[in-house]
Each structure stands twice: as C-alpha cells, then as structure tokens.
Motif scaffolding. Structure first.
Motif, PDB file in Angstrom:
ATOM      1  N   LYS A  10       0.808  -1.225   0.000  1.00 29.64           N
ATOM      2  CA  LYS A  10       0.000   0.000   0.000  1.00 29.64           C
ATOM      3  C   LYS A  10       0.836   1.268   0.000  1.00 29.64           C
ATOM      4  O   LYS A  10       0.379   2.321  -0.456  1.00 29.64           O
TER       5      LYS A  10
ATOM      6  N   ILE B 233      -4.288   7.319  11.543  1.00 30.87           N
ATOM      7  CA  ILE B 233      -4.548   5.879  11.446  1.00 30.87           C
ATOM      8  C   ILE B 233      -3.248   5.194  11.014  1.00 30.87           C
ATOM      9  O   ILE B 233      -2.591   5.646  10.068  1.00 30.87           O
TER      10      ILE B 233
ATOM     11  N   LYS C 233      -1.544   1.990   9.481  1.00 31.08           N
ATOM     12  CA  LYS C 233      -2.008   0.905   8.601  1.00 31.08           C
ATOM     13  C   LYS C 233      -0.849   0.021   8.159  1.00 31.08           C
ATOM     14  O   LYS C 233       0.260   0.496   7.963  1.00 31.08           O
TER      15      LYS C 233
ATOM     16  N   GLY D 153      -5.087  -5.953   4.486  1.00 36.13           N
ATOM     17  CA  GLY D 153      -6.245  -6.240   3.648  1.00 36.13           C
ATOM     18  C   GLY D 153      -7.371  -6.761   4.514  1.00 36.13           C
ATOM     19  O   GLY D 153      -7.138  -7.118   5.684  1.00 36.13           O
ATOM     20  N   GLY D 154      -8.574  -6.759   3.947  1.00 35.04           N
ATOM     21  CA  GLY D 154      -9.730  -7.300   4.673  1.00 35.04           C
ATOM     22  C   GLY D 154     -10.054  -6.528   5.934  1.00 35.04           C
ATOM     23  O   GLY D 154     -10.623  -7.076   6.877  1.00 35.04           O
ATOM     24  N   GLY D 155      -9.716  -5.244   5.941  1.00 40.68           N
ATOM     25  CA  GLY D 155     -10.064  -4.411   7.098  1.00 40.68           C
ATOM     26  C   GLY D 155      -9.194  -4.668   8.314  1.00 40.68           C
ATOM     27  O   GLY D 155      -9.427  -4.101   9.378  1.00 40.68           O
TER      28      GLY D 155
ATOM     29  N   GLU E  67      -1.540   7.529   8.136  1.00 40.65           N
ATOM     30  CA  GLU E  67      -2.359   8.466   7.360  1.00 40.65           C
ATOM     31  C   GLU E  67      -3.167   9.321   8.318  1.00 40.65           C
ATOM     32  O   GLU E  67      -3.441   8.904   9.444  1.00 40.65           O
ATOM     33  N   LYS E  68      -3.592  10.445   7.832  1.00 39.82           N
ATOM     34  CA  LYS E  68      -4.572  11.239   8.553  1.00 39.82           C
ATOM     35  C   LYS E  68      -5.846  10.394   8.619  1.00 39.82           C
ATOM     36  O   LYS E  68      -6.255   9.793   7.628  1.00 39.82           O
ATOM     37  N   TYR E  69      -6.462  10.308   9.790  1.00 37.73           N
ATOM     38  CA  TYR E  69      -7.747   9.603   9.886  1.00 37.73           C
ATOM     39  C   TYR E  69      -8.834  10.592   9.485  1.00 37.73           C
ATOM     40  O   TYR E  69      -8.979  11.655  10.075  1.00 37.73           O
ATOM     41  N   ILE E  70      -9.580  10.237   8.463  1.00 35.77           N
ATOM     42  CA  ILE E  70     -10.582  11.179   7.945  1.00 35.77           C
ATOM     43  C   ILE E  70     -11.942  10.861   8.560  1.00 35.77           C
ATOM     44  O   ILE E  70     -12.575   9.855   8.220  1.00 35.77           O
TER      45      ILE E  70
ATOM     46  N   HIS F 183     -16.722   5.955   1.978  1.00 31.90           N
ATOM     47  CA  HIS F 183     -15.858   5.098   1.162  1.00 31.90           C
ATOM     48  C   HIS F 183     -16.470   5.056  -0.237  1.00 31.90           C
ATOM     49  O   HIS F 183     -17.539   4.507  -0.441  1.00 31.90           O
TER      50      HIS F 183
ATOM     51  N   GLN G 161     -20.108  -0.056   6.879  1.00 28.50           N
ATOM     52  CA  GLN G 161     -19.062  -1.014   7.251  1.00 28.50           C
ATOM     53  C   GLN G 161     -19.093  -1.303   8.743  1.00 28.50           C
ATOM     54  O   GLN G 161     -19.521  -0.477   9.535  1.00 28.50           O
TER      55      GLN G 161
ATOM     56  N   HIS H 174     -14.233  -1.805   9.567  1.00 27.12           N
ATOM     57  CA  HIS H 174     -13.600  -1.513   8.273  1.00 27.12           C
ATOM     58  C   HIS H 174     -13.955  -2.549   7.205  1.00 27.12           C
ATOM     59  O   HIS H 174     -13.274  -2.649   6.193  1.00 27.12           O
TER      60      HIS H 174
ATOM     61  N   GLU I 240      -9.944   2.551  -4.599  1.00 28.66           N
ATOM     62  CA  GLU I 240     -10.765   2.949  -3.459  1.00 28.66           C
ATOM     63  C   GLU I 240     -10.337   4.331  -2.957  1.00 28.66           C
ATOM     64  O   GLU I 240      -9.146   4.600  -2.821  1.00 28.66           O
TER      65      GLU I 240
ATOM     66  N   GLU J 184      -6.491   2.834  -1.675  1.00 30.69           N
ATOM     67  CA  GLU J 184      -5.773   1.638  -2.139  1.00 30.69           C
ATOM     68  C   GLU J 184      -6.437   1.135  -3.420  1.00 30.69           C
ATOM     69  O   GLU J 184      -7.533   1.555  -3.768  1.00 30.69           O
TER      70      GLU J 184
HETATM   71  P1  ADP Z   1      -8.392  -2.995   3.557  1.00 32.40           P
HETATM   72  O1  ADP Z   1      -7.508  -3.240   2.395  1.00 32.40           O
HETATM   73  O2  ADP Z   1      -7.980  -3.748   4.766  1.00 32.40           O
HETATM   74  O3  ADP Z   1      -9.838  -3.132   3.227  1.00 32.40           O
HETATM   75  P2  ADP Z   1      -8.511  -0.088   3.276  1.00 32.40           P
HETATM   76  O4  ADP Z   1      -7.291   0.740   3.162  1.00 32.40           O
HETATM   77  O5  ADP Z   1      -9.250  -0.365   2.019  1.00 32.40           O
HETATM   78  O6  ADP Z   1      -8.139  -1.477   3.987  1.00 32.40           O
HETATM   79  O7  ADP Z   1      -9.500   0.557   4.329  1.00 32.40           O
HETATM   80  C1  ADP Z   1     -10.678  -0.090   4.741  1.00 32.40           C
HETATM   81  C2  ADP Z   1     -11.547   0.881   5.506  1.00 32.40           C
HETATM   82  O8  ADP Z   1     -10.837   1.419   6.631  1.00 32.40           O
HETATM   83  C3  ADP Z   1     -12.002   2.104   4.729  1.00 32.40           C
HETATM   84  O9  ADP Z   1     -13.128   1.844   3.938  1.00 32.40           O
HETATM   85  C4  ADP Z   1     -12.302   3.073   5.844  1.00 32.40           C
HETATM   86  O10 ADP Z   1     -13.536   2.784   6.461  1.00 32.40           O
HETATM   87  C5  ADP Z   1     -11.195   2.770   6.850  1.00 32.40           C
HETATM   88  N1  ADP Z   1     -10.039   3.668   6.629  1.00 32.40           N
HETATM   89  C6  ADP Z   1      -8.880   3.352   6.012  1.00 32.40           C
HETATM   90  N2  ADP Z   1      -8.051   4.422   5.970  1.00 32.40           N
HETATM   91  C7  ADP Z   1      -8.693   5.436   6.566  1.00 32.40           C
HETATM   92  C8  ADP Z   1      -8.378   6.813   6.842  1.00 32.40           C
HETATM   93  N3  ADP Z   1      -7.218   7.348   6.498  1.00 32.40           N
HETATM   94  N4  ADP Z   1      -9.313   7.569   7.475  1.00 32.40           N
HETATM   95  C9  ADP Z   1     -10.508   7.040   7.833  1.00 32.40           C
HETATM   96  N5  ADP Z   1     -10.852   5.752   7.626  1.00 32.40           N
HETATM   97  C10 ADP Z   1      -9.969   4.960   6.990  1.00 32.40           C
END
Ligand code: ADP
Length: 452
Positions: free
Chosen positions: A116, A156, A158, A163-165, A200-203, A208, A232, A235, A275, A288
């Motif tokens: 990522k 946040i 990560k 993957g998979g939340g 990352e900044k948590y938004i 989504h 969701q 996540h 996404e 991602e």
């Molecule tokens: P995965 O690959 O595990 O599904 P993602 O990067 O696609 O992970 O993120 C999954 C979910 O996590 C997003 O849909 C959102 O709800 C939450 N999320 C991820 N990054 C952020 C962020 N920077 N700010 C707020 N929510 C986030």
C-alpha cells in the motif's frame, strides 16, 4: 479465446465465474476442498478436482495442487475470484511461468498495488490525490511523533501489506501513539508477514467511494462509475450501492478521471477498483487499489448492464477493450446486502449449522448471488458470506423498497444471518435520506445492541 478455465475459488463467486464461462462457451474446471464436495459449483462445472482438506491453507491456498489440477485438466487459464489467491503475486507468477494465463493483472502489478505504501507513491506521482500521510514505512516513535506534528490527530496506522479491514489502528492523541505503533507493527508481521506500517490522517465522517475500472493492458482503460461502500463494520463492507448519491457533478467527474488516470499509469490489465475516501467537504483521496473482481461488483453490473466477469475473461484472452466508455451509462440505482452467517445482535458471532431454505427472494430488479441450497451445511472454515442480495430500482427509493421486500421474503433457518439487521437499516430514516458515512453503523446504534 480460452478453451477451458480453472476456477480457483468456492461459494457464490465460483458460480458467478462458471456462469460467465458458460455464456462465452468456455469449458470449466473447478477445484474444491473436501468440505465443498457437495457444493453447487462441483455439480455445475464440467470437471472438478479435490485439492485438499477443508482448511483453506491446505486446499484453496495450495498452489502446487491447484497448478497440478490445471495441468491435468489442460486448462488454459485460472480465474482466482476474490480472496484466497486473487491478490497473491507469487501465485500469478507461478501461473505465468507454467504458461497458464492468470485472469487478472501481471504479478508485477499485483505486488506493486499489494504494497500500500508503494501504491500511494505511484498514484501520487500519477497526479491522483492520496490521503495525507507517509510515503515511507514508519519505523519508530520518533518518526511517528514528527508525522503527528505534520498532519495532526486523529491518525490511522495501517499495515503496508494489509487487507480485509485488518491491520489498522486509529490513534487519537500522542499518549496512544507509541503503544499503537508497536501493536500495529507486530500485528502486521503476524498477519501479513510484513511488519511495515505507515501513517495516514484519519478522515472522520468520510464516505468510502470506489471506482470500478477495466484495462486491457494495451493502454486502454474505461471506468464503470462509482460505488458507495460506506456501510461497514470494523472496516469491512456490509452494504454497497451505486451510484453514490449527493456527490457534486464536477467532483464525480474528477474522481472518475483520477481513477482512470491511476489505472493508466500502471498500464492496468483486467478489472480493478481504486478505493477513495470522500471527506465532508467532498475532497477525495486515494486509499488503495484492489487488483481483482470485488464482492460488490454486482451493483455496478445492475446499473450499467455490463458483465464484468465476462470482460475479465475476454481481456485475459488477449482481446482489446471490449467496450467503449460512451457505451457505459449508469441507469437507476442498485444496492447490495452481504448476507453473512453471523448473529448481528450478538457481536456478529459466526453461526454454523444446517441451512433450511423456505423461500428465496425474487421479483423485478432482484438478483441473488449465492451457492446455498436446502440442507447445505454452513461450515466454520471459510468466510461467513452465504449470499449477496442485490436490488435495482429506477430510483434509490425504489431500490430500497425492493430490498426491504426481498429481505422479508428471504426465509432461511438453521443459522443466524445479518438479514434482520439489514431490514432495520432499510427502515432507518438517515439511511433512507442517504446520510451515510463509514461511521454510520456505530453512530446509529446498530452495533451495540441499542437497536437489537
Ligand atoms: P483494507 O484493504 O484492509 O480493506 P482499506 O485501506 O481499504 O483497507 O480501508 C478499509 C476501511 O478502513 C475504509 O473503507 C475506511 O472505512 C477505513 N479507513 C482506512 N483508511 C482510513 C483513513 N485514512 N481515514 C478514515 N478511515 C480509513
């Protein structure tokens, strides 16, 4: 065109791929675990090979056995579906070296987008807005503190290989930063065999929004518009819809353009999804890319009328882009509910047992993607998704009311499912108004039993 395609998956997506192959006149080979011996896929496929015991690690993830099945059956190509080996670059590489076409992008692109951090960099360089954050792994507390100074809390953490939340940790203040970083790193190492994490900044209150794209690997990329997957839990998506409502026209155009630009930058081949998060001021940021067909692809098929799995196969067989952008239009509105064998009123505890079907939903605008049948055993080995219920209507209101009817008609017993939760959501006044965000279920009390 391929003569024979091997399907390296199970459940509803195996049937979905089987159907696409049949419409193209391609013979099918299905691999299955001992637990899936009596599955519908095994019944419908032209040939089927048992590749191991129930545990996924010994069957659906068993690369040597899958390749052996492909070679014995003389399959020209392998469709991995989603999950399991769909985003496994090593598997794609093995297919490439054995002269079997992997239906999806090259192993190089899979591994690039599977990291990522690398994906963020590539998209940023291509001019796609990305979520404010780091472009390098964050190794220690000192670096994390300096990142926090740049971007401010909440943040946040990560996993680069996540993957998979899973592998995500929200940090609200500096006190929580050190501990969260350590835990995130060790979790990432254990779950993904890759301890690299980034910040990352948590938004807050984001939506989504993702864009379905299709590339032919020859420089042509089209999009099939967007999906809103904000509903969701932990996540992980539960309800998806297309179009995403309320996005200003110019923002939507830019979003779609960015997705196509991003896919072009990596000369993408196959179906993929970029996404994004959309903040409250309608700024969008790349999050991602998934280099495979997604669970929620049917909502896009319902509003555009195009068969995405068929296109995956056509492109993999070497055809040029089978569709023109101007022939892809959004019509009406579609919603998908992921029906999981879980108890939504008891912390989504997985539920297993013998399924009894009394009635399956139907009627105008209803699509049910499932591999369940009466008396099937719902087993503990795999994902809890047992069906995807999709409704289409000329308007969002019509899609919601059809979904409500379909959920009511869907009468099954023997296992607990998420159907009763979805019935309540379809009646929620904020959901009906379209006031949704990634925090919706929590904010509306759907997760803590208040609505139970
Ligand atoms: P995965 O690959 O595990 O599904 P993602 O990067 O696609 O992970 O993120 C999954 C979910 O996590 C997003 O849909 C959102 O709800 C939450 N999320 C991820 N990054 C952020 C962020 N920077 N700010 C707020 N929510 C986030």
């Amino acid at each position: 065109m391929f003569r024979k395609v091997l399907i390296a998956n199970r459940g509803e997506i195996a049937l979905r791929i089987l159907r696409a192959c049949k419409t193209l006149g391609i013979k099918t080979v299905l691999v299955f675990s001992e637990a899936d011996r009596y599955s519908l896929g095994v019944k419908y496929a032209d040939e089927a090979f048992c590749i191991g015991p129930p545990q996924a690690s010994k069957s659906y993830l068993n690369i040597p056995n899958i390749i052996a099945a492909a070679e014995i059956s003389g399959a020209d190509a392998i469709h991995p579906g989603y999950g399991f080996l769909a985003e496994n670059a090593d598997f794609a590489e093995v297919c490439e070296s054995c002269g079997i076409k992997f239906i999806g992008p090259s192993s190089k692109v899979i591994s690039l987008m599977g990291d990522k951090i690398a994906a963020r960099k590539v998209m940023y360089e291509a001019g796609v807005p990305v979520i404010p954050g780091t472009f390098e792994p964050v190794e220690d507390e000192k670096k994390a503190i300096s990142v926090a100074k740049d971007f401010g809390f909440p943040l946040i953490i990560k996993a680069a290989g996540g993957g998979g939340g899973r592998g995500m940790r929200i940090v609200k203040d500096e006190d929580g930063l050190k501990g969260a970083l350590m835990i995130a790193k060790s979790e990432a190492e254990a779950a993904f065999n890759n301890g690299a994490v980034y910040i990352e900044k948590y938004i807050e209150g984001a939506r989504h929004i993702e864009v379905q794209i299709l590339g032919d690997g020859k420089g042509n990329v089209v999009h099939f518009y967007e999906r809103d997957c904000s509903i969701q839990r932990r996540h992980q998506k539960l309800i998806e819809e297309s179009p995403a409502i309320g996005i200003p026209k110019e923002v939507k155009e830019k979003l779609l353009e960015s997705a196509v630009k991003g896919a072009r930058a990596i000369n993408y081949e196959g179906a993929g999804t970029l996404e994004f998060l959309l903040d409250k001021d309608n700024n969008f940021y790349f999050m991602e890319m998934n280099t495979r067909i997604q669970v929620e692809h049917p909502v896009t098929e319902m509003v555009t009328g195009h068969d995405l799995v068929k296109y995956q196969i056509l492109i993999a067989s070497g055809e040029e882009m089978p569709v023109k952008q101007e022939d892809i239009v959004q019509r009406g509105h579609a919603i998908e509910c992921r029906i999981n064998a879980e108890d939504p009123f008891n912390n989504f505890l997985p539920s297993i047992g013998t399924l009894k079907i009394f009635s399956l939903p139907g009627g105008p605008g209803i699509r049910l993607d499932t591999a369940i049948y009466n008396n099937i055993e719902i087993l503990p080995y795999y994902d809890s998704l047992i069906a995807k219920l999709i409704s289409w209507g000329l308007t969002r209101e019509e899609a919601i009311s059809r979904m409500r009817n379909a959920l009511e008609e869907f009468l099954i017993e023997g296992v607990k499912t998420t159907i009763p939760l979805y019935l309540r959501i379809m009646e929620d006044k904020e959901y009906i108004k379209g006031n949704i965000s990634i925090n919706f279920l929590e904010e509306r009390g759907f997760l803590n039993g208040e609505r139970g």
